[in-house]
Design an enzyme around this catalytic site. Structure first.
Site, PDB file in Angstrom:
ATOM      1  N   SER A 119     -22.527 -58.589  14.285  1.00 16.74           N
ATOM      2  CA  SER A 119     -23.612 -59.281  14.966  1.00 16.74           C
ATOM      3  C   SER A 119     -24.903 -58.470  14.902  1.00 16.74           C
ATOM      4  CB  SER A 119     -23.286 -59.598  16.428  1.00 16.74           C
ATOM      5  OG  SER A 119     -23.363 -58.439  17.227  1.00 16.74           O
ATOM      6  N   THR A 168     -25.591 -63.879  10.600  1.00 17.31           N
ATOM      7  CA  THR A 168     -24.716 -63.316  11.616  1.00 17.31           C
ATOM      8  C   THR A 168     -24.958 -64.114  12.893  1.00 17.31           C
ATOM      9  OG1 THR A 168     -23.942 -61.248  12.636  1.00 17.31           O
ATOM     10  CG2 THR A 168     -26.341 -61.474  12.312  1.00 17.31           C
ATOM     11  N   TYR A 169     -24.566 -63.563  14.028  1.00 18.36           N
ATOM     12  CA  TYR A 169     -24.830 -64.248  15.293  1.00 18.36           C
ATOM     13  C   TYR A 169     -25.576 -63.296  16.220  1.00 18.36           C
ATOM     14  CZ  TYR A 169     -20.758 -61.628  17.003  1.00 18.36           C
ATOM     15  OH  TYR A 169     -19.886 -60.622  17.333  1.00 18.36           O
ATOM     16  N   GLY A 208     -21.765 -53.807  12.382  1.00 23.09           N
ATOM     17  CA  GLY A 208     -20.729 -54.132  11.412  1.00 23.09           C
ATOM     18  C   GLY A 208     -21.220 -54.024   9.983  1.00 23.09           C
ATOM     19  N   GLY A 209     -20.616 -54.833   9.110  1.00 23.66           N
ATOM     20  CA  GLY A 209     -20.952 -54.799   7.689  1.00 23.66           C
ATOM     21  C   GLY A 209     -22.420 -55.067   7.411  1.00 23.66           C
ATOM     22  N   ALA A 210     -23.080 -55.819   8.294  1.00 25.81           N
ATOM     23  CA  ALA A 210     -24.506 -56.103   8.126  1.00 25.81           C
ATOM     24  C   ALA A 210     -25.341 -54.826   8.104  1.00 25.81           C
ATOM     25  CB  ALA A 210     -24.990 -57.020   9.244  1.00 25.81           C
TER      26      ALA A 210
END
Length: 115
Positions: A25, A57-58, A73-75
């Site tokens: 996120s 994403t959110y 995260g991966g972002a």
């Protein structure tokens, strides 16, 4: 006919932290989310003006007034701390809508509302 239209935009914000260990996120201070009309859990498109990365994403509400925008995260591999970003959300409508748009400075303080 239904159209997908911009409904919310936070322009020129700055990522303050990128945490690859978090589950995912983008964390945005709740006061910025409110100013742009974003909801907790809403899907957002994030684009980097610094390096051209883009991802979906959110939105996760962070503490208001902190100016902390955190890629999680991966972002965090795609968009890193220090990058200038635009955060956008869209709506489906049969009629034109007036999006809520704000521009931030390097500390993620709103410097103007765009009409």
């Amino acid at each position: 006919m239904q159209h997908v239209l911009l409904k919310s935009k936070i322009h020129r914000a700055c990522v303050t932290v990128a945490d690859v260990e978090y589950e995912g996120s983008i964390e945005i201070p709740s006061d910025l989310m409110e100013a742009a009309g974003l909801w907790e859990g809403e899907r957002v498109l994030v684009t980097s003006a610094s390096k051209g990365g883009r991802l979906e994403t959110y939105a996760q509400a962070g503490e208001p007034g902190t100016g902390k925008i955190i890629m999680n995260g991966g972002a965090a591999h795609i968009i890193k701390a220090g990058e200038r970003i635009t955060i956008m959300a869209f709506a489906i409508s049969e009629n034109p809508i007036l999006p809520k748009k704000v521009v931030c400075d390097e500390n993620n303080v709103i410097i103007r509302h765009i009409k």
